[in-house]
Scaffold this motif. Structure first.
Motif, PDB file in Angstrom:
ATOM      1  N   THR A 187       0.795  -1.228   0.000  1.00 57.00           N
ATOM      2  CA  THR A 187       0.000   0.000   0.000  1.00 57.00           C
ATOM      3  C   THR A 187       0.827   1.278   0.000  1.00 57.00           C
ATOM      4  OG1 THR A 187      -1.794   1.192   1.104  1.00 57.00           O
ATOM      5  CG2 THR A 187      -0.212   0.086   2.544  1.00 57.00           C
ATOM      6  N   GLU A 190       0.783   5.478   0.848  1.00 62.55           N
ATOM      7  CA  GLU A 190       0.150   6.296   1.886  1.00 62.55           C
ATOM      8  C   GLU A 190      -0.339   7.589   1.247  1.00 62.55           C
ATOM      9  OE1 GLU A 190       1.679   6.596   6.002  1.00 62.55           O
ATOM     10  OE2 GLU A 190       2.152   8.659   5.444  1.00 62.55           O
ATOM     11  N   TYR A 191      -1.627   7.864   1.390  1.00 64.44           N
ATOM     12  CA  TYR A 191      -2.204   9.119   0.906  1.00 64.44           C
ATOM     13  C   TYR A 191      -2.768   9.880   2.098  1.00 64.44           C
ATOM     14  CZ  TYR A 191      -2.255   7.792  -4.107  1.00 64.44           C
ATOM     15  OH  TYR A 191      -1.923   7.459  -5.384  1.00 64.44           O
ATOM     16  N   SER A 244      -1.798  10.438   5.024  1.00 63.94           N
ATOM     17  CA  SER A 244      -1.664   9.687   6.274  1.00 63.94           C
ATOM     18  C   SER A 244      -2.570   8.466   6.366  1.00 63.94           C
ATOM     19  CB  SER A 244      -1.939  10.567   7.503  1.00 63.94           C
ATOM     20  OG  SER A 244      -0.837  11.370   7.771  1.00 63.94           O
ATOM     21  N   SER A 245      -3.113   8.011   5.254  1.00 67.44           N
ATOM     22  CA  SER A 245      -4.030   6.878   5.341  1.00 67.44           C
ATOM     23  C   SER A 245      -3.956   6.002   4.089  1.00 67.44           C
ATOM     24  CB  SER A 245      -5.457   7.410   5.579  1.00 67.44           C
ATOM     25  OG  SER A 245      -6.325   6.348   5.886  1.00 67.44           O
ATOM     26  N   VAL A 246      -4.938   5.108   3.985  1.00 73.68           N
ATOM     27  CA  VAL A 246      -5.005   4.140   2.893  1.00 73.68           C
ATOM     28  C   VAL A 246      -5.545   4.838   1.635  1.00 73.68           C
ATOM     29  CG1 VAL A 246      -6.023   1.933   2.195  1.00 73.68           C
ATOM     30  CG2 VAL A 246      -5.586   2.395   4.625  1.00 73.68           C
ATOM     31  N   LYS A 267      -9.000   1.149  -0.391  1.00 75.10           N
ATOM     32  CA  LYS A 267     -10.118   1.100   0.557  1.00 75.10           C
ATOM     33  C   LYS A 267     -11.409   0.727  -0.176  1.00 75.10           C
ATOM     34  CE  LYS A 267     -12.295   1.958   4.505  1.00 75.10           C
ATOM     35  NZ  LYS A 267     -13.695   2.125   4.100  1.00 75.10           N
ATOM     36  N   SER A 289       7.082   4.419   0.227  1.00 77.76           N
ATOM     37  CA  SER A 289       6.774   5.837   0.059  1.00 77.76           C
ATOM     38  C   SER A 289       8.076   6.589  -0.189  1.00 77.76           C
ATOM     39  CB  SER A 289       6.101   6.354   1.335  1.00 77.76           C
ATOM     40  OG  SER A 289       6.222   7.739   1.437  1.00 77.76           O
ATOM     41  N   THR A 345       5.090   4.741   4.828  1.00 79.35           N
ATOM     42  CA  THR A 345       3.696   4.246   4.886  1.00 79.35           C
ATOM     43  C   THR A 345       3.265   3.734   6.259  1.00 79.35           C
ATOM     44  OG1 THR A 345       4.024   1.917   4.170  1.00 79.35           O
ATOM     45  CG2 THR A 345       3.786   3.564   2.423  1.00 79.35           C
ATOM     46  N   SER A 397      -0.353   4.786   6.937  1.00 80.40           N
ATOM     47  CA  SER A 397      -1.276   4.074   6.053  1.00 80.40           C
ATOM     48  C   SER A 397      -1.440   2.615   6.496  1.00 80.40           C
ATOM     49  CB  SER A 397      -0.733   4.143   4.624  1.00 80.40           C
ATOM     50  OG  SER A 397      -1.407   3.273   3.791  1.00 80.40           O
ATOM     51  N   GLN A 398      -0.321   1.989   6.833  1.00 77.96           N
ATOM     52  CA  GLN A 398      -0.388   0.580   7.239  1.00 77.96           C
ATOM     53  C   GLN A 398      -1.185   0.406   8.531  1.00 77.96           C
ATOM     54  OE1 GLN A 398       2.955  -2.024   6.918  1.00 77.96           O
ATOM     55  NE2 GLN A 398       4.000  -0.741   5.420  1.00 77.96           N
ATOM     56  N   HIS A 442      -3.706   2.228   9.502  1.00 74.09           N
ATOM     57  CA  HIS A 442      -5.131   2.317   9.156  1.00 74.09           C
ATOM     58  C   HIS A 442      -5.596   1.079   8.389  1.00 74.09           C
ATOM     59  CE1 HIS A 442      -5.594   6.981   9.623  1.00 74.09           C
ATOM     60  NE2 HIS A 442      -5.273   6.362  10.733  1.00 74.09           N
TER      61      HIS A 442
END
Ligand SMILES: Cc1cc2nc3c(=O)[nH]c(=O)nc-3n(C[C@H](O)[C@H](O)[C@H](O)COP(=O)(O)O)c2cc1C
Length: 184
Positions: free
Chosen positions: A78, A80-81, A83-85, A90, A115, A121, A124-125, A127
């Motif tokens: 994944t 990271e966008y 701070s999230s998935v 999603k 990233s 990430t 992101s991970q 989340h």
């Protein structure tokens, strides 16, 4: 589970030169002995719409769900966008989570990510782990795999080339295979 472990590798990005798509391709190439890695890309999956679902799962969604069902385990790569998935990933998970026949329940999974930034990430991970666990996926706790400042890890051809990064990937895949097999 067959004697050969079937792991579905899912990149959470669509763009041609995606670091995470390259990481996913590297995972397929670096499959440990006794493991068959298959790439499943998320192109073509529409935005989740309950009216579309009620009319029948679109073909790319049906194919995505069937690929999950046919795998012994899942590996998510994944980005990271904010701070999230990323929404792409999603959204795909949302489609896969639907109905009593969701293929996600009880499926073992691992997460990796790359990233160009300094945090690789990690947010992101975190989340993604939460979302997957809510869907009944059993996510491997350790080891974790974060590739920070990853733009320098791919070659001119866009493929994952850095020897140290490849070694970390191999270690992660081997640990994942051991963990999945230990679950029976
Ligand atoms: C909308 C958007 C938000 C982003 N937010 C973050 C972020 O929160 N953290 C981060 O490390 N990188 C962020 N980035 C940069 C991505 O890590 C970078 O574009 C990365 O290459 C995307 O993954 P990919 O190479 O697999 O496509 C963002 C990029 C986009 C397009």
């Amino acid at each position: 589970m067959s004697t050969e472990l079937r792991i579905l590798v899912v990149p959470g990005a669509l763009r041609e030169r995606s670091l995470n798509r390259a990481l996913a391709r590297a995972a397929v190439r670096e499959a440990p002995d006794g493991v068959a890695m298959a790439l499943h890309e998320l192109h073509g999956i529409p935005l989740y719409d309950g009216d579309v679902e009620a009319a029948g799962m679109p073909e790319p969604v049906a194919a995505w769900r069937a690929a999950i069902a046919g795998a012994d385990a899942l590996l998510f790569c994944t980005p990271e966008y904010n701070s999230s998935v990323p929404g792409v990933l999603k959204n795909a998970i949302d489609w896969a989570s639907r109905g009593p026949d969701s293929p996600l329940g009880g499926k073992p999974a691992a997460i990796a990510g790359a990233s160009p930034g300094r945090f690789g990430t990690v947010r992101s991970q975190t989340h993604l782990r939460q979302v997957l666990q809510f869907c009944g996926v059993e996510v491997m706790a350790k080891p974790e795999l974060y590739h920070a400042q990853a733009a320098g890890l791919v070659g001119e051809d866009g493929e994952w080339r850095d020897p140290e990064a490849l070694e970390r990937l191999r270690t992660h895949l081997e640990a994942f295979a051991v963990w999945v097999r230990a679950r029976g």
